[in-house]
Motif scaffolding. Sequence first.
Motif, PDB file in Angstrom:
ATOM      1  N   SER A   1      65.094 142.247  61.316  1.00  0.00           N
ATOM      2  CA  SER A   1      65.650 143.552  61.005  1.00  0.00           C
ATOM      3  C   SER A   1      65.661 144.408  62.255  1.00  0.00           C
ATOM      4  CB  SER A   1      64.826 144.269  59.931  1.00  0.00           C
ATOM      5  OG  SER A   1      64.813 143.546  58.718  1.00  0.00           O
TER       6      SER A   1
ATOM      7  N   TYR B   1      70.620 143.180  59.992  1.00  0.00           N
ATOM      8  CA  TYR B   1      69.734 142.066  59.685  1.00  0.00           C
ATOM      9  C   TYR B   1      70.303 140.777  60.274  1.00  0.00           C
ATOM     10  CZ  TYR B   1      68.298 145.395  56.074  1.00  0.00           C
ATOM     11  OH  TYR B   1      67.892 146.520  55.402  1.00  0.00           O
TER      12      TYR B   1
ATOM     13  N   SER C   1      62.835 129.418  57.909  1.00  0.00           N
ATOM     14  CA  SER C   1      63.687 130.600  57.926  1.00  0.00           C
ATOM     15  C   SER C   1      62.911 131.832  58.357  1.00  0.00           C
ATOM     16  CB  SER C   1      64.274 130.862  56.535  1.00  0.00           C
ATOM     17  OG  SER C   1      65.100 129.797  56.100  1.00  0.00           O
TER      18      SER C   1
ATOM     19  N   ASN D   1      68.343 130.627  59.006  1.00  0.00           N
ATOM     20  CA  ASN D   1      67.948 129.467  58.229  1.00  0.00           C
ATOM     21  C   ASN D   1      68.085 128.205  59.068  1.00  0.00           C
ATOM     22  OD1 ASN D   1      67.612 131.117  55.912  1.00  0.00           O
ATOM     23  ND2 ASN D   1      69.771 130.862  55.357  1.00  0.00           N
TER      24      ASN D   1
ATOM     25  N   ARG E   1      63.849 136.311  58.751  1.00  0.00           N
ATOM     26  CA  ARG E   1      64.817 137.387  58.621  1.00  0.00           C
ATOM     27  C   ARG E   1      64.427 138.512  59.562  1.00  0.00           C
ATOM     28  NH1 ARG E   1      66.496 141.677  53.897  1.00  0.00           N
ATOM     29  NH2 ARG E   1      68.768 141.522  54.178  1.00  0.00           N
TER      30      ARG E   1
ATOM     31  N   GLN F   1      69.616 136.918  59.108  1.00  0.00           N
ATOM     32  CA  GLN F   1      68.969 135.881  58.323  1.00  0.00           C
ATOM     33  C   GLN F   1      69.146 134.560  59.045  1.00  0.00           C
ATOM     34  OE1 GLN F   1      67.179 136.060  55.302  1.00  0.00           O
ATOM     35  NE2 GLN F   1      66.706 133.935  55.832  1.00  0.00           N
TER      36      GLN F   1
ATOM     37  N   THR G   1      73.103 134.394  59.303  1.00  0.00           N
ATOM     38  CA  THR G   1      73.965 135.370  58.663  1.00  0.00           C
ATOM     39  C   THR G   1      73.592 136.768  59.133  1.00  0.00           C
ATOM     40  OG1 THR G   1      74.186 133.996  56.671  1.00  0.00           O
ATOM     41  CG2 THR G   1      74.803 136.319  56.486  1.00  0.00           C
TER      42      THR G   1
END
Length: 120
Positions: A21, A79, A17, A83, A19, A81, A68
Amino acid sequence: QVKLVESGGGLVQPGGSLRLSCTASGNIFRVNAMCWYHQAPGKERELVAAITSGDSINYADSVKGRFTISRDNAKNTVYLQMNSLEPEDTAVYYCNADIWTSSMRRSDYWGQGTQVTVSQ
């Protein structure tokens, strides 16, 4: 001047994963829709996910159920996310935002991109 700055990319193993920004700054009156695109070598830039100011969301079929998108309006930040990453997700990821400036001009802005590499 308005600018978008992405962060959070890197090297990750399949199934891992990350994330991402993206923060907009400058003479901003309102940030409308914000989007993530990606571009792999030799391919066109394509939409990954989008979110409106009213939190309406859509995703590319290839990332549904895995990625997401969300936003923090107080921070002018979006953001992503990510995965269950796959090698096919390897690309440069770009942030895009539709913005009203303080002088009431509406334009799309792009970030510089952040590299995501999914590999063993």
